[in-house]
Design an enzyme around this catalytic site. Structure first.
Site, PDB file in Angstrom:
ATOM      1  N   SER A  34      -1.800  -6.383   8.497  1.00  0.00           N
ATOM      2  CA  SER A  34      -1.677  -4.966   8.855  1.00  0.00           C
ATOM      3  C   SER A  34      -2.812  -4.472   9.735  1.00  0.00           C
ATOM      4  CB  SER A  34      -1.627  -4.117   7.576  1.00  0.00           C
ATOM      5  OG  SER A  34      -0.473  -4.414   6.829  1.00  0.00           O
TER       6      SER A  34
ATOM      7  N   LYS B   2       1.145 -11.130   5.546  1.00  0.00           N
ATOM      8  CA  LYS B   2       1.346  -9.838   6.190  1.00  0.00           C
ATOM      9  C   LYS B   2       0.011  -9.395   6.746  1.00  0.00           C
ATOM     10  CE  LYS B   2       2.451  -4.967   5.361  1.00  0.00           C
ATOM     11  NZ  LYS B   2       2.551  -3.863   4.387  1.00  0.00           N
TER      12      LYS B   2
ATOM     13  N   SER C 147       0.824  -1.204   0.000  1.00  0.00           N
ATOM     14  CA  SER C 147       0.000   0.000   0.000  1.00  0.00           C
ATOM     15  C   SER C 147       0.861   1.257   0.000  1.00  0.00           C
ATOM     16  CB  SER C 147      -0.911  -0.017   1.236  1.00  0.00           C
ATOM     17  OG  SER C 147      -1.739  -1.160   1.213  1.00  0.00           O
ATOM     18  N   THR C 148       2.020   1.208   0.648  1.00  0.00           N
ATOM     19  CA  THR C 148       2.900   2.365   0.735  1.00  0.00           C
ATOM     20  C   THR C 148       3.425   2.794  -0.632  1.00  0.00           C
ATOM     21  OG1 THR C 148       3.570   1.532   2.891  1.00  0.00           O
ATOM     22  CG2 THR C 148       4.956   3.240   1.935  1.00  0.00           C
TER      23      THR C 148
END
Lengths: 327, 327, 327, 327
Positions: free
Chosen positions: D198, D196, D77-78
């Protein structure tokens, strides 16, 4: 048929300052199209191997052509647009333009996550024959989608679009409501002609209509479930998936509202709530497509990851229609 | 004045099988009161030292008495009921009964977290003169408040209540929507006469009306923000805080709806949305009470932990009324 | 036994400026009790006719007395406190005080919706023998429960309480998180000794510990599901329903954390997650009480509107324990 | 440089049954890469005119190359991946592969809304040099993204991917948590190596680790805010934006966790919570990029609709770092 080359050339054009010319194409900015009326939010028919089935699309459109719709919305959420490539998105619109009569408005979804891509898609949609675009709120970074960010986004798109822009707020899909203050600001833009609100918060819809009443800005109900209520507070149009299967009834409901026959409208509205919920938030597009199969249209499969209904879901779907007298 | 003894005796009575006798008091069960109409959800006035100010309550009621309300709702959310002791709750209702004319319905909030306490409070409310009770959903254990649990709760209350019961769903306060299927089941109970829905989901409200249409069951809008829309889909009453300050206007809005003057209704509805939001979800009871002070009623302070508005909030509140022509 | 008269006299006292004297009673303010450690959040046992069963309460406490708990939390959410009358709340605490050893901390829930009632209940809890009170956030008007409002509420309670105050944030029940900035401000109050956080947002818990590190302020995990993680980021205690049935294991998990045996802790923590979820958010107090019956304690029925588990739920509950080796 | 032709040929290949060959390329399926370790989630640097700035990307990578990262995550997303064209996505990965050492894992985001496009992007990512792909949950039709639908989606991708697949759940962006039961099922797939998470629900993270403990399946914390807690419950890696600016510190925090120095870890973790929140949910990518500028990296602008921070936001961002001793 339209190849990927068109889209690429539009992109090149954009970077060379095409926008001025683009406006020239259609003299869109400033020309306000009246988007009032009823629109089915079309599905995209796929073959068993997930290719777009243009033949079935045409058949569906011919059947839908018998109802007094104002036009068609292509690639709203119902159209599975996030599953289509850019090329497919444009090709579908191009084909539909060739099929439907000139006097039917063709409103094409051109929303993407980035502003630039949305502008490019908007230009392309105009080029392939859309009369207006409907632009969903970008949403992946919803934590940063402030009113300021959204105003910037839509202003950019509307500035550069050769055809009128319709705002589109659909929180069930985006997790984001286009804020009222942003809508009010955007309603002053000469190339923004209205809004589709699918959230269904009738207080909010009424407030938007109230605060944009001095602008030439139309508010359309984004689902048949709250069509009557929306018209009661001032909406002048509706876009929804249910019109793919109960097109006559949705058009009739609108007519009852517009002619002030509220009692009859109320009764009809009541009978459409459960079917509408069934083909939207309860069973989604798989539910709508299954129902289309029942009603003589081509529904067919969805693209993955959307899954077919289970037998139990299908039975519940059927009850939502039969218990209200539609099956 | 009513002392704690009354409540205690009611409790004793309950455990001794009072319910049969209680029903006898008012021959409530089976007698369906028509709750259609407009009701202000009364505030509870407090002195500067947080005592209930019965004098101001009476003054407010005399002023409100000039409007064609169907009655008054006491100790809805607007009445700060969670901040009142049981004794205070009953005393307020008792006093109001003595002040208002017999033909004005007095609907008293009797909801508590436990079923037993709700039953007891309901019996006591009947004893001090309430015509009906309005029962908010218990909510602290909302994770376990299934339809079955809520049906059980309301059935028990309605079975034992000597006066009619109104269901009350107010998710902004409770975090819980009374499920549609529970409402439909409960609508068959001879002592449940209707529902106040404050959630404002107009699709849901329409569906509830549709699915309870064969019962003698009235649906009331729980806020003025969606009054017109609710009437359009079949609601027949409304209960809200705004009627404490704009009583004439709310009554007029209802009349416009009932007489089919939808255009005028729409215009008036539009002008009431922001004021209504201001005295409910935006600034809450402190906002409503401040507005009451402006409009010639006694608003006064809230009990803690509710705080007074800040100067900036007060200014924003004023704009919500003045920009719509009410101040 | 303690009658309602005591509570009434406390209320009278409050209005006469009792608070100064009250502080004198226990010289509470300023004396910081160390609340570190493990506590079961006790259930309230009821008979088949919904009376409090003090005999079963005592039996449960004798069994629980064999574990190295720091003390007991009475009338946290697990204790069904919203279903108890004020008199019952005090009586339960009074009885427990007489049963448990002096060196076991008795932390009693005294939270009510209004500040004044919370103060009164706090004074009464002190009078009947509580060592500290745990005060849930008021929540019915959560839209107005700003940091300022909550700081005012807790400050008032802590100012007037003769015994230390523990903050209590439990969003699953209240729909409200006590904001971090409010916690930080309140951590400076000499009579506020810590906090129970049941939300389980470990980033938030870590931040609270970080920002209150210079105060004598203890953070306790509000559920066993995140016990290990909480200790890892600096929590020093835990309060939860699971310790009513797996008391030895919860105490062991704490000991493993405190002695740095993280691998063993991790394995034990893992096996407690599903049982903990089962007796909290999945099946709630009815699930916990059913499990107590299995584990040799008295669980018994809940008060309505809480319902018994269905057979399917009971089976799923059993699997949550058996699949982790506890049954 | 990689042109669109590559991607097109991959697509053609897919339809011709390329998947078997593709697997052959990397003999990916069955070879489980150990993804344990720390990864920065890279940003995508843009010029003032919104072109990708490959020079700055290389400079950033050289600076980041001094820290003991396990590798790099590209287009999480970054990385603003929803704003990149397919061609750009692949080109960025291709360039990075050429810049970073062979022993650094390159994990590339290949998630798209449709299963087919995700498969295609996955194949392309493998072709341009990614060691593994990280696949975000499709989310636009979240109402229909049941466990079954998500299991189908990921299984298809993992079946066809020549390189290992990492699941990616990021509810702040998607409004969707990959359900625990879906994760458990998918953990058995030979080509799915980990996840992952988040979301930061530490109870859930612990449960996932517990229920996948018999598989070769690694769980990575998706944000530095809960890194310590995640390692405490069994996570073995972390991916986050903060490592772009505080790379040494994040690597140190991991080392402290892995060597059992929990007290030092706790102190460091505490000081990283506010900076981490600042560059994620508080100020998003614009906040992270601004901070990169401060710390000697190239941050630069975001693509629209993401907006630059206001001066007030920038000041608050600075305080989040300076108050914790990092500026």
């Amino acid at each position: 048929m339209l190849g990927p080359g068109v889209w690429a050339s539009v992109r090149q054009g954009l970077s060379k300052g095409l926008s001025r010319n683009v406006r020239g194409w259609a003299s869109g900015v400033g020309r306000k199209v009246d988007i009032s009326g009823t629109y089915p939010a079309l599905t995209t028919p796929f073959t068993a191997t997930s290719e777009i089935d243009y033949g079935k699309l045409e058949e569906n459109l011919h059947k839908l052509g018998t109802f007094p719709f104002r036009g068609f919305v292509v690639q709203g959420s119902t159209g599975e647009f996030p599953f289509l490539t850019s090329t497919e998105r444009l090709e579908v619109v191009s084909r539909i333009r060739q099929i439907i009569p000139k006097d039917k408005l063709l409103i094409a979804g051109s929303g993407c996550e980035s502003t630039q891509t949305t502008v490019e898609m908007t230009l392309s949609m105009a080029q392939v024959g859309a009369d207006a675009v409907i632009v969903v709120t970008p949403c992946y970074y919803r934590g940063r989608m402030s009113s300021a960010a959204l105003i910037h986004h839509y202003t950019k798109v509307a500035d550069l679009s050769p055809i009128p822009v319709v705002l589109y707020s659909v929180p069930a899909n985006t997790g984001l409501d286009l804020p009222v203050d942003a809508v009010v600001t955007l309603s002053h833009h000469p190339n923004i002609v209205g809004m589709k609100d699918s959230g269904g918060d009738i207080t909010r819809i009424g407030l938007i209509i109230h605060k944009t009443r001095k602008q030439d800005f139309k508010v359309l109900a984004g689902s048949v479930g709250f069509l009557l209520a929306s018209y009661a507070v001032g909406a002048v149009g509706n876009i929804g998936g249910l019109a793919n299967v109960l097109g006559a009834q949705v058009c009739q409901l609108e007519r009852l509202c517009l002619t002030g026959q509220w009692e009859a409208a109320q009764e009809l509205q009541h009978r459409l709530i459960e079917p509408n919920t069934a083909v939207t938030k309860r069973f989604g597009i798989p539910g709508l497509k299954k129902t289309m199969d029942w009603f003589g249209y081509y529904g067919g499969p969805c693209r993955a990851p959307l899954q077919e209904l289970s037998p139990a879901e299908e039975e519940a779907l059927r009850v939502d229609f039969s218990s209200n007298g539609w099956l």
